[in-house]
Motif scaffolding. Structure first.
Motif, PDB file in Angstrom:
ATOM      1  N   ARG A   1      35.780  28.372  35.106  1.00 43.77           N
ATOM      2  CA  ARG A   1      36.895  28.800  33.985  1.00 43.77           C
ATOM      3  C   ARG A   1      36.668  30.324  33.774  1.00 43.77           C
ATOM      4  NH1 ARG A   1      34.909  26.135  29.037  1.00 43.77           N
ATOM      5  NH2 ARG A   1      35.083  24.188  30.268  1.00 43.77           N
ATOM      6  N   PHE A   2      35.542  30.778  33.977  1.00 44.40           N
ATOM      7  CA  PHE A   2      35.256  32.122  33.717  1.00 44.40           C
ATOM      8  C   PHE A   2      35.692  32.981  35.053  1.00 44.40           C
ATOM      9  CE2 PHE A   2      32.630  35.737  35.210  1.00 44.40           C
ATOM     10  CZ  PHE A   2      33.029  36.820  34.474  1.00 44.40           C
ATOM     11  N   PHE A   3      35.718  32.549  36.257  1.00 46.67           N
ATOM     12  CA  PHE A   3      36.139  33.128  37.612  1.00 46.67           C
ATOM     13  C   PHE A   3      37.745  33.083  37.632  1.00 46.67           C
ATOM     14  CE2 PHE A   3      32.216  31.621  39.755  1.00 46.67           C
ATOM     15  CZ  PHE A   3      31.693  32.761  39.501  1.00 46.67           C
ATOM     16  N   ARG A   4      38.522  32.063  36.744  1.00 45.05           N
ATOM     17  CA  ARG A   4      39.890  32.028  36.683  1.00 45.05           C
ATOM     18  C   ARG A   4      40.527  33.001  35.585  1.00 45.05           C
ATOM     19  NH1 ARG A   4      38.853  26.288  37.243  1.00 45.05           N
ATOM     20  NH2 ARG A   4      38.978  25.961  34.924  1.00 45.05           N
ATOM     21  N   ARG A   5      39.408  33.382  34.775  1.00 48.99           N
ATOM     22  CA  ARG A   5      40.241  34.152  33.531  1.00 48.99           C
ATOM     23  C   ARG A   5      40.574  35.609  33.968  1.00 48.99           C
ATOM     24  NH1 ARG A   5      36.853  36.234  27.999  1.00 48.99           N
ATOM     25  NH2 ARG A   5      38.799  37.172  27.204  1.00 48.99           N
ATOM     26  N   LYS A   6      41.728  36.115  33.537  1.00 49.58           N
ATOM     27  CA  LYS A   6      42.137  37.456  34.064  1.00 49.58           C
ATOM     28  C   LYS A   6      42.452  38.114  32.377  1.00 49.58           C
ATOM     29  CE  LYS A   6      44.408  35.943  38.156  1.00 49.58           C
ATOM     30  NZ  LYS A   6      44.978  36.566  39.354  1.00 49.58           N
ATOM     31  N   VAL A   7      42.121  39.419  32.925  1.00 47.57           N
ATOM     32  CA  VAL A   7      42.273  40.332  31.665  1.00 47.57           C
ATOM     33  C   VAL A   7      42.961  41.674  32.412  1.00 47.57           C
ATOM     34  CG1 VAL A   7      40.294  39.518  30.464  1.00 47.57           C
ATOM     35  CG2 VAL A   7      39.808  41.390  31.961  1.00 47.57           C
ATOM     36  N   LYS A   8      43.478  42.606  31.448  1.00 44.63           N
ATOM     37  CA  LYS A   8      44.090  43.643  31.991  1.00 44.63           C
ATOM     38  C   LYS A   8      42.761  44.769  32.069  1.00 44.63           C
ATOM     39  CE  LYS A   8      48.629  43.638  30.342  1.00 44.63           C
ATOM     40  NZ  LYS A   8      49.658  44.301  29.778  1.00 44.63           N
ATOM     41  N   ASP A   9      42.797  45.643  33.207  1.00 43.24           N
ATOM     42  CA  ASP A   9      41.748  46.462  33.621  1.00 43.24           C
ATOM     43  C   ASP A   9      42.109  47.744  32.864  1.00 43.24           C
ATOM     44  OD1 ASP A   9      39.568  47.518  34.677  1.00 43.24           O
ATOM     45  OD2 ASP A   9      39.994  46.832  36.660  1.00 43.24           O
ATOM     46  N   THR A  10      41.268  48.752  33.151  1.00 42.23           N
ATOM     47  CA  THR A  10      41.624  50.149  32.703  1.00 42.23           C
ATOM     48  C   THR A  10      42.707  50.512  33.216  1.00 42.23           C
ATOM     49  OG1 THR A  10      40.040  50.978  34.414  1.00 42.23           O
ATOM     50  CG2 THR A  10      39.081  50.581  32.104  1.00 42.23           C
ATOM     51  N   ASP A  11      43.184  50.278  34.336  1.00 47.76           N
ATOM     52  CA  ASP A  11      44.380  50.649  35.027  1.00 47.76           C
ATOM     53  C   ASP A  11      45.724  49.989  34.416  1.00 47.76           C
ATOM     54  OD1 ASP A  11      44.312  48.565  36.275  1.00 47.76           O
ATOM     55  OD2 ASP A  11      44.133  49.138  38.205  1.00 47.76           O
ATOM     56  N   GLY A  12      45.612  49.088  33.518  1.00 50.18           N
ATOM     57  CA  GLY A  12      46.652  48.225  32.713  1.00 50.18           C
ATOM     58  C   GLY A  12      46.900  46.973  33.827  1.00 50.18           C
ATOM     59  N   LYS A  13      46.492  47.026  34.946  1.00 50.11           N
ATOM     60  CA  LYS A  13      46.578  45.813  35.805  1.00 50.11           C
ATOM     61  C   LYS A  13      45.821  44.646  35.481  1.00 50.11           C
ATOM     62  CE  LYS A  13      48.485  48.422  39.799  1.00 50.11           C
ATOM     63  NZ  LYS A  13      48.069  48.892  41.011  1.00 50.11           N
ATOM     64  N   GLU A  14      46.594  43.622  35.596  1.00 49.15           N
ATOM     65  CA  GLU A  14      45.818  42.024  35.272  1.00 49.15           C
ATOM     66  C   GLU A  14      45.079  41.671  36.556  1.00 49.15           C
ATOM     67  OE1 GLU A  14      47.427  38.020  34.444  1.00 49.15           O
ATOM     68  OE2 GLU A  14      47.133  39.093  32.628  1.00 49.15           O
ATOM     69  N   ARG A  15      43.710  41.308  36.480  1.00 50.06           N
ATOM     70  CA  ARG A  15      42.821  40.885  37.550  1.00 50.06           C
ATOM     71  C   ARG A  15      41.960  40.044  36.955  1.00 50.06           C
ATOM     72  NH1 ARG A  15      42.515  46.687  37.731  1.00 50.06           N
ATOM     73  NH2 ARG A  15      43.609  46.125  39.939  1.00 50.06           N
ATOM     74  N   PRO A  16      41.065  39.334  37.633  1.00 48.00           N
ATOM     75  CA  PRO A  16      39.903  38.453  37.071  1.00 48.00           C
ATOM     76  C   PRO A  16      39.047  39.259  36.475  1.00 48.00           C
ATOM     77  CG  PRO A  16      40.606  37.916  39.392  1.00 48.00           C
ATOM     78  CD  PRO A  16      41.436  39.100  39.256  1.00 48.00           C
ATOM     79  N   MET A  17      38.565  38.765  35.391  1.00 44.32           N
ATOM     80  CA  MET A  17      37.707  39.502  34.545  1.00 44.32           C
ATOM     81  C   MET A  17      36.408  39.863  35.121  1.00 44.32           C
ATOM     82  SD  MET A  17      36.254  38.338  30.711  1.00 44.32           S
ATOM     83  CE  MET A  17      35.612  39.342  29.800  1.00 44.32           C
ATOM     84  N   TRP A  18      35.791  38.892  36.122  1.00 44.69           N
ATOM     85  CA  TRP A  18      34.622  39.214  36.801  1.00 44.69           C
ATOM     86  C   TRP A  18      34.906  40.658  37.738  1.00 44.69           C
ATOM     87  CZ3 TRP A  18      34.288  39.343  42.192  1.00 44.69           C
ATOM     88  CH2 TRP A  18      35.303  38.501  42.839  1.00 44.69           C
ATOM     89  N   ARG A  19      35.989  40.866  38.164  1.00 39.30           N
ATOM     90  CA  ARG A  19      36.234  42.062  38.980  1.00 39.30           C
ATOM     91  C   ARG A  19      36.211  43.232  38.192  1.00 39.30           C
ATOM     92  NH1 ARG A  19      36.826  41.739  44.266  1.00 39.30           N
ATOM     93  NH2 ARG A  19      37.565  39.827  45.371  1.00 39.30           N
ATOM     94  N   THR A  20      36.291  43.217  36.915  1.00 37.57           N
ATOM     95  CA  THR A  20      36.262  44.274  35.945  1.00 37.57           C
ATOM     96  C   THR A  20      34.780  44.961  35.848  1.00 37.57           C
ATOM     97  OG1 THR A  20      36.138  43.111  33.574  1.00 37.57           O
ATOM     98  CG2 THR A  20      38.292  43.606  34.730  1.00 37.57           C
ATOM     99  N   ARG A  21      33.842  43.971  36.101  1.00 36.18           N
ATOM    100  CA  ARG A  21      32.521  44.248  36.003  1.00 36.18           C
ATOM    101  C   ARG A  21      31.755  44.423  37.204  1.00 36.18           C
ATOM    102  NH1 ARG A  21      28.749  42.244  31.425  1.00 36.18           N
ATOM    103  NH2 ARG A  21      29.683  43.895  30.469  1.00 36.18           N
ATOM    104  N   TRP A  22      31.956  43.539  38.336  1.00 39.50           N
ATOM    105  CA  TRP A  22      31.487  44.009  39.462  1.00 39.50           C
ATOM    106  C   TRP A  22      32.449  43.929  40.694  1.00 39.50           C
ATOM    107  CZ3 TRP A  22      30.405  39.466  36.323  1.00 39.50           C
ATOM    108  CH2 TRP A  22      29.068  39.494  35.776  1.00 39.50           C
ATOM    109  N   SER A  23      32.009  44.551  41.771  1.00 37.32           N
ATOM    110  CA  SER A  23      32.957  44.595  43.051  1.00 37.32           C
ATOM    111  C   SER A  23      32.618  43.757  43.805  1.00 37.32           C
ATOM    112  CB  SER A  23      32.740  45.991  43.256  1.00 37.32           C
ATOM    113  OG  SER A  23      31.576  46.417  43.880  1.00 37.32           O
ATOM    114  N   ALA A  24      33.288  43.117  44.551  1.00 32.40           N
ATOM    115  CA  ALA A  24      33.129  42.411  45.656  1.00 32.40           C
ATOM    116  C   ALA A  24      34.344  42.746  46.840  1.00 32.40           C
ATOM    117  CB  ALA A  24      33.162  40.949  45.182  1.00 32.40           C
ATOM    118  N   PRO A  25      34.035  42.430  48.119  1.00 31.86           N
ATOM    119  CA  PRO A  25      34.979  42.765  48.972  1.00 31.86           C
ATOM    120  C   PRO A  25      36.193  41.893  48.706  1.00 31.86           C
ATOM    121  CG  PRO A  25      32.890  42.168  50.011  1.00 31.86           C
ATOM    122  CD  PRO A  25      32.681  42.008  48.761  1.00 31.86           C
TER     123      PRO A  25
END
Length: 173
Positions: free
Chosen positions: A106-130
């Motif tokens: 459920r957490f991995f599916r959650r999307k939020v707007k990042d600082t650039d205004g684009k929607e992306r998975p919430m986990w990617r706003t804190r951690w980077s992964a290839p």
């Protein structure tokens, strides 16, 4: 303690053999085996414990229904960009563990707007992964560590359940 033991097992610290010079031969042999073993993953700074993974709310004020990762590991120098770790002490039923993994999903599916205004998975706003061939459809891995400290709760694991779960030492399934 099981979470700390998991970190130590993954780090594989090397003993200082000079400090063991006066110890019995079996202690020195064990120290040598640890020195000869492959290196561990990351450094102590690579690990975070008890990390909230909000399914609702924010990072600072997580809402209900989210998970809490026992450990989060980031060690890109060891080819581990992001790994979530859940430690089970054999006190939870298979159904309870499955419910935890659903909270992760459920957490991995959650999307939020990042600082650039684009929607992306919430986990990617804190951690980077290839990025992968499938982009954000792939979730980060979750490692389930079964810490064999005792029997599973016999009342917590229904016998009629066809779903089998790995045994812990002396435990039931």
């Amino acid at each position: 303690m099981a979470v700390n033991e998991t970190v130590i097992a993954l780090l594989r610290p090397k003993p200082n053999k000079a400090k063991l010079a006066d110890d019995p031969p079996h202690v020195q042999a064990a120290a040598q085996a640890a020195v000869d073993a492959p290196d561990g993953i990351g450094t102590i700074a690579s690990y975070w414990t008890e990390v909230p993974l909000p399914a609702t709310g924010t990072w600072n004020a997580p809402g209900k229904g989210g998970a809490q990762a026992d450990l989060v590991l980031t060690a890109p120098q060891d080819q581990v960009s992001l790994l979530f770790i859940e430690v089970d002490n054999c006190h939870e039923s298979a159904e309870e563990l499955a419910a935890k993994l659903e909270k992760y999903a459920r957490f991995f599916r959650r999307k939020v707007k990042d600082t650039d205004g684009k929607e992306r998975p919430m986990w990617r706003t804190r951690w980077s992964a290839p990025e992968t061939w499938s982009g954000d459809r792939t979730y980060p891995p979750v490692l389930l560590v079964l810490n064999r400290v005792g029997e599973r709760k016999p009342t917590g694991v229904p016998r009629r359940n066809p779903m089998r779960f790995p045994r812990c030492a002396g435990g039931t399934d």
